[in-house]
Design an enzyme around this catalytic site. Structure first.
Site, mmCIF file in Angstrom:
data_model
loop_
_atom_site.group_PDB
_atom_site.id
_atom_site.type_symbol
_atom_site.label_atom_id
_atom_site.label_comp_id
_atom_site.label_asym_id
_atom_site.label_seq_id
_atom_site.Cartn_x
_atom_site.Cartn_y
_atom_site.Cartn_z
ATOM 1 N N ASN A 255 1.004 -1.128 -0.005
ATOM 2 C CA ASN A 255 -0.384 -0.405 -0.617
ATOM 3 C C ASN A 255 0.787 1.051 -0.290
ATOM 4 O O ASN A 255 1.030 1.611 0.733
ATOM 5 C CB ASN A 255 -0.943 -0.137 1.125
ATOM 6 C CG ASN A 255 -2.223 1.253 1.320
ATOM 7 O OD1 ASN A 255 -1.922 1.661 0.701
ATOM 8 N ND2 ASN A 255 -2.098 1.565 2.732
ATOM 9 N N LYS B 19 0.515 4.135 -0.212
ATOM 10 C CA LYS B 19 -0.411 5.724 -0.234
ATOM 11 C C LYS B 19 -0.060 6.812 -1.112
ATOM 12 O O LYS B 19 0.014 6.460 -1.982
ATOM 13 C CB LYS B 19 -0.411 5.708 1.498
ATOM 14 C CG LYS B 19 -0.090 4.564 2.382
ATOM 15 C CD LYS B 19 -0.201 5.078 3.867
ATOM 16 C CE LYS B 19 -0.502 3.270 4.669
ATOM 17 N NZ LYS B 19 -0.416 3.585 6.154
ATOM 18 N N HIS C 102 -9.944 1.068 4.498
ATOM 19 C CA HIS C 102 -8.413 1.279 4.910
ATOM 20 C C HIS C 102 -9.066 2.459 6.369
ATOM 21 O O HIS C 102 -9.452 3.003 5.984
ATOM 22 C CB HIS C 102 -6.951 1.337 4.030
ATOM 23 C CG HIS C 102 -5.973 2.020 4.611
ATOM 24 N ND1 HIS C 102 -5.500 2.970 6.673
ATOM 25 C CD2 HIS C 102 -4.712 0.976 4.768
ATOM 26 C CE1 HIS C 102 -4.472 2.709 6.392
ATOM 27 N NE2 HIS C 102 -3.819 1.240 5.727
ATOM 28 N N GLU D 100 -6.893 4.456 7.513
ATOM 29 C CA GLU D 100 -7.141 6.002 7.063
ATOM 30 C C GLU D 100 -7.818 6.527 6.422
ATOM 31 O O GLU D 100 -8.909 7.534 6.594
ATOM 32 C CB GLU D 100 -5.656 6.482 6.211
ATOM 33 C CG GLU D 100 -4.605 6.221 7.200
ATOM 34 C CD GLU D 100 -3.200 5.813 6.451
ATOM 35 O OE1 GLU D 100 -2.838 5.795 5.375
ATOM 36 O OE2 GLU D 100 -2.450 5.111 7.287
ATOM 37 N N GLU E 223 -5.829 -4.543 10.271
ATOM 38 C CA GLU E 223 -5.084 -3.742 10.272
ATOM 39 C C GLU E 223 -5.480 -2.803 11.889
ATOM 40 O O GLU E 223 -5.829 -1.955 12.087
ATOM 41 C CB GLU E 223 -4.288 -2.781 9.326
ATOM 42 C CG GLU E 223 -4.704 -4.047 8.273
ATOM 43 C CD GLU E 223 -3.852 -2.098 7.518
ATOM 44 O OE1 GLU E 223 -2.062 -2.267 7.069
ATOM 45 O OE2 GLU E 223 -4.563 -1.407 6.730
ATOM 46 N N GLY F 73 2.080 2.377 10.959
ATOM 47 C CA GLY F 73 3.189 3.550 10.609
ATOM 48 C C GLY F 73 3.580 3.536 11.801
ATOM 49 O O GLY F 73 4.495 5.105 12.357
ATOM 50 N N SER G 64 2.852 -1.726 10.887
ATOM 51 C CA SER G 64 4.272 -2.212 11.575
ATOM 52 C C SER G 64 4.882 -3.516 10.649
ATOM 53 O O SER G 64 6.210 -3.969 11.280
ATOM 54 C CB SER G 64 4.681 -1.705 12.247
ATOM 55 O OG SER G 64 4.549 0.017 12.866
HETATM 56 P P1 PGA Z 1 2.263 0.711 7.899
HETATM 57 O O1 PGA Z 1 1.491 0.939 6.939
HETATM 58 O O2 PGA Z 1 2.889 -0.456 6.946
HETATM 59 O O3 PGA Z 1 3.090 1.137 7.289
HETATM 60 O O4 PGA Z 1 2.670 0.207 9.523
HETATM 61 C C1 PGA Z 1 0.153 -0.416 6.741
HETATM 62 C C2 PGA Z 1 -1.357 0.072 6.174
HETATM 63 O O5 PGA Z 1 -1.271 1.227 5.989
HETATM 64 O O6 PGA Z 1 -1.608 -0.789 5.488
#
Ligand code: PGA
Length: 245
Positions: A8, A10, A96, A98, A166, A172, A208
């Site tokens: 992903n 983003k 997601h 976000e 998640e 992140g 992460s």
């Molecule tokens: P990350 O993001 O691996 O940077 O924690 C995962 C995601 O948002 O799908």
């Protein structure tokens, strides 16, 4: 069953950077690479077309990070699933955290998006997960189950769907969920999906994931792969995660 490694990106990478990533990634793998795994890439929207074109003929699948629930029409600024399909996309990332957190995406809207994707034969990769305060209040299970119940309320139970669990607090942040936490919730999600009648689903872990924790996490029952943000941005780092067994 093949493990799934989903990137992903983003709001990162220009179309040309995205293209070079794919060229380097494809040049680094051999013909056996896809025998035991699938690779999904969710590029930023400007790059979806070029990425699709670049990986055409390989086994990598590409999709947008969200779509609107209508195929087309007067919806300025939105993404069309139908147009993405015409670009060669066969999957869509949906829900997601976000999107839920910053763009007020609801389970009701997501339910319509799932239906639309299925009608276009695009595989939904449907994200769920609890916030830190929900976990601290012992609501992890109820939050995940209600996201599944509502978001998949009109999904076709005979069609394939991928769930990405998640925990919001692990995205992140460098704080990966412990193997015990992942084992517990993945087993519960697996049973819940079965009880809802879904016949063909896989469950990814995200939050992460890095090359140094992927090896442990991939061995947990009902972890069918990963959704990876930060560590998917460099081809070699993504490749190392894809080699987790
Ligand atoms: P990350 O993001 O691996 O940077 O924690 C995962 C995601 O948002 O799908």
């Amino acid at each position: 069953m093949k493990k799934i490694f989903a990137a992903n990106w983003k709001l990162q990478k220009t179309p040309l950077e995205s293209k070079s990533f794919c060229e380097e990634f494809l040049a680094s793998i051999d013909s056996n690479f896809f025998s035991d795994k699938e690779v999904f890439i969710f590029p930023q929207n400007y790059s979806v077309g070029l990425v699709s074109q670049t990986v055409k003929g390989s086994k990598i699948s590409v999709g947008p990070q969200t779509v609107h629930f209508e195929k087309s029409g007067a919806f300025t600024g939105e993404n069309s699933a139908e147009l993405a399909k015409k670009f060669g996309c066969d999957l869509v990332l949906l829900g997601h955290s976000e999107r839920r957190q910053f763009f007020s995406e609801t389970n009701q809207a997501l339910a319509k998006k799932v239906t639309l994707c299925e009608s276009l034969d695009m595989l939904p990769v449907f994200c769920i997960g609890e916030s830190l305060s929900e976990r601290e209040n012992n609501q992890t299970e109820s939050v995940c189950f209600s996201q599944l119940d509502q978001g998949l309320s009109s999904a076709d139970k005979n069609k394939r769907i991928v769930i990405a669990y998640e925990p919001v607090w692990a995205i992140g942040t460098g704080k990966v969920a412990t193997p015990e936490q992942v084992k517990d919730i993945h087993a519960k999600i697996f049973s819940h999906m079965n009880s809802l009648g879904f016949k063909n689903f896989q469950i990814l872990y995200g939050g992460s994931v890095k090359s140094d924790n992927a090896g442990i996490l991939i061995q947990i029952p009902h972890v069918d792969g990963f959704l990876i943000g930060g560590a998917s941005l460099e081809p070699q780092s993504f490749l190392q995660i894809c080699q987790a067994k």
